[in-house]
Scaffold this active site. Structure first.
Site, mmCIF file in Angstrom:
data_model
loop_
_atom_site.group_PDB
_atom_site.id
_atom_site.type_symbol
_atom_site.label_atom_id
_atom_site.label_comp_id
_atom_site.label_asym_id
_atom_site.label_seq_id
_atom_site.Cartn_x
_atom_site.Cartn_y
_atom_site.Cartn_z
ATOM 1 C CB SER A 163 -0.954 0.118 1.098
ATOM 2 O OG SER A 163 0.003 -0.053 2.459
ATOM 3 C CG HIS A 179 0.409 13.119 1.380
ATOM 4 N ND1 HIS A 179 -0.759 13.305 1.210
ATOM 5 C CD2 HIS A 179 0.377 12.155 2.214
ATOM 6 C CE1 HIS A 179 -1.651 12.606 1.751
ATOM 7 N NE2 HIS A 179 -0.821 11.662 2.462
ATOM 8 C CG HIS A 185 -4.619 5.058 -2.017
ATOM 9 N ND1 HIS A 185 -5.590 4.372 -2.447
ATOM 10 C CD2 HIS A 185 -4.147 4.471 -1.061
ATOM 11 C CE1 HIS A 185 -5.896 3.366 -1.942
ATOM 12 N NE2 HIS A 185 -5.198 3.001 -0.748
ATOM 13 C CB VAL A 222 -1.962 -4.829 -5.213
ATOM 14 C CG1 VAL A 222 -2.357 -4.067 -6.560
ATOM 15 C CG2 VAL A 222 -0.527 -4.458 -5.117
ATOM 16 C CG HIS A 270 -9.952 8.010 -15.444
ATOM 17 N ND1 HIS A 270 -10.678 7.184 -14.779
ATOM 18 C CD2 HIS A 270 -10.002 8.946 -14.566
ATOM 19 C CE1 HIS A 270 -11.210 7.728 -13.475
ATOM 20 N NE2 HIS A 270 -10.813 8.579 -13.584
ATOM 21 N N GLY A 322 -4.373 -5.595 14.529
ATOM 22 C CA GLY A 322 -3.253 -5.513 15.441
ATOM 23 C C GLY A 322 -1.906 -5.209 14.734
ATOM 24 N NE ARG A 351 6.595 -0.082 12.902
ATOM 25 C CZ ARG A 351 7.277 0.903 12.198
ATOM 26 N NH1 ARG A 351 6.502 1.312 11.195
ATOM 27 N NH2 ARG A 351 8.009 1.761 12.867
#
Length: 311
Positions: free
Chosen positions: A97, A101, A111, A114, A150, A263, A265
């Protein structure tokens, strides 16, 4: 899913994801010579861990490209809400992920992620699926950038004669919204989840296409805009719009909820948040301004490829 050709191969997915993380980081470094990358390897008490890469530079004010591979004996509520039959299953979840910015208000925030989920109960065939996507959040709209984005999205969605673009674009438009603001987060892209069509190899190929198309979609836009002149009011507007990004990630994003509930990080989960953001009470753009144009044209679902007669 007893067919051996459909047997999931998590080791192949993991190998691909680690390589994807490397390739994306290399592409970002190429665009920002001052980019500083901090890498943290972390482990999770309940099982698994990950590799977090946090970045700061002159083009990319803050970026994070994370890999995680976690497992446990019970899926968290965010995963079983849609598929309640998986409650109590052992699971393994892995993915890459990222959130970028940029510093220049003319360069959009981006952003992508996968991911692969694998779940099983004793004595039953495993259940698996892929998900992911990427979306773009501009602060100042450029029609040519939206079309390019797109076009790349559609290419990512084409596999073995199938065109998933209309479905995945709509899914993205529906998902990346702020219901409490009645706004889109940006100009969309693609989003898919629970994907297990045909067989494992086919579904894995689609995830790879999505991962591989992010850089070709985003980097040309960065190259176009990173040297654009900007003003302090434009920077203030960028920080104001970043506030919307924070609201979505903390209130609505399923990935954030899964990470917290499983749980994960915390530092890695919340690395998606921008380094600076602002809120202003009851703010409205000036009539006829570029800021108003963003709201009127770019923060609404739109058939961007239709502008080329390819809708």
């Amino acid at each position: 899913m007893s067919d051996s050709s459909n047997r999931p191969e998590p080791h192949r997915v993991k190998s691909y994801l680690l390589d994807l993380q490397d390739r994306i980081c290399q592409a970002l470094q190429k665009e920002d010579a001052s980019l500083n990358i901090r890498e943290d390897a972390w482990s999770r008490k309940q099982g698994g861990g990950g590799r977090t890469r946090a970045m700061e530079g002159s083009v990319f004010e803050k970026a994070g490209v994370n890999f995680s591979d976690v497992w446990g004996t019970e899926l968290p509520p965010s995963a079983t809400a849609i598929r309640p039959e998986l409650a109590g299953c052992k699971f393994r979840a892995m993915g890459v992920s990222l959130v970028i910015h940029p510093f220049n208000p003319h360069v959009p925030t981006a952003h992508a992620n996968v991911r692969f989920f694998y779940a099983e109960n004793e004595g039953a065939d495993p259940i698996w699926w892929f998900g992911g996507g990427f979306d773009l959040t501009p602060f100042y709209g450029y029609e040519e950038d939206a079309i390019l984005w797109h076009q790349s999205v559609r290419e990512a969605c084409q596999l073995a004669g199938e065109d998933y673009y209309p479905k995945f674009k709509q899914w993205c438009d529906d998902y990346f919204t702020l219901p409490h603001r009645n706004e889109q987060r940006g100009i969309g892209g693609l989003f898919f989840d629970d994907f297990d069509e045909k067989d494992f190899s086919y579904s894995f190929q689609l995830m790879q296409r999505v991962g591989d198309h992010f850089i070709p979609a985003y980097i040309p836009i960065v190259q176009r805009r990173k040297n654009e002149a900007w003003t302090e009011p434009q920077r203030e507007f960028q920080l104001y719009r970043r506030g919307r990004y924070v609201e979505f990630n903390l209130l609505w994003d399923r990935g954030t909820k899964f990470g917290v509930q499983s749980g994960g990080r915390t530092e890695s989960i919340l690395m998606s948040l921008p380094p600076l953001a602002r809120w202003e009470y009851d703010w409205h753009p000036k009539r006829g301004s570029k800021e108003e144009e963003l709201y009127k044209i770019y923060l609404k679902p739109r058939d961007w490829l239709g502008l080329l007669g390819k809708g």
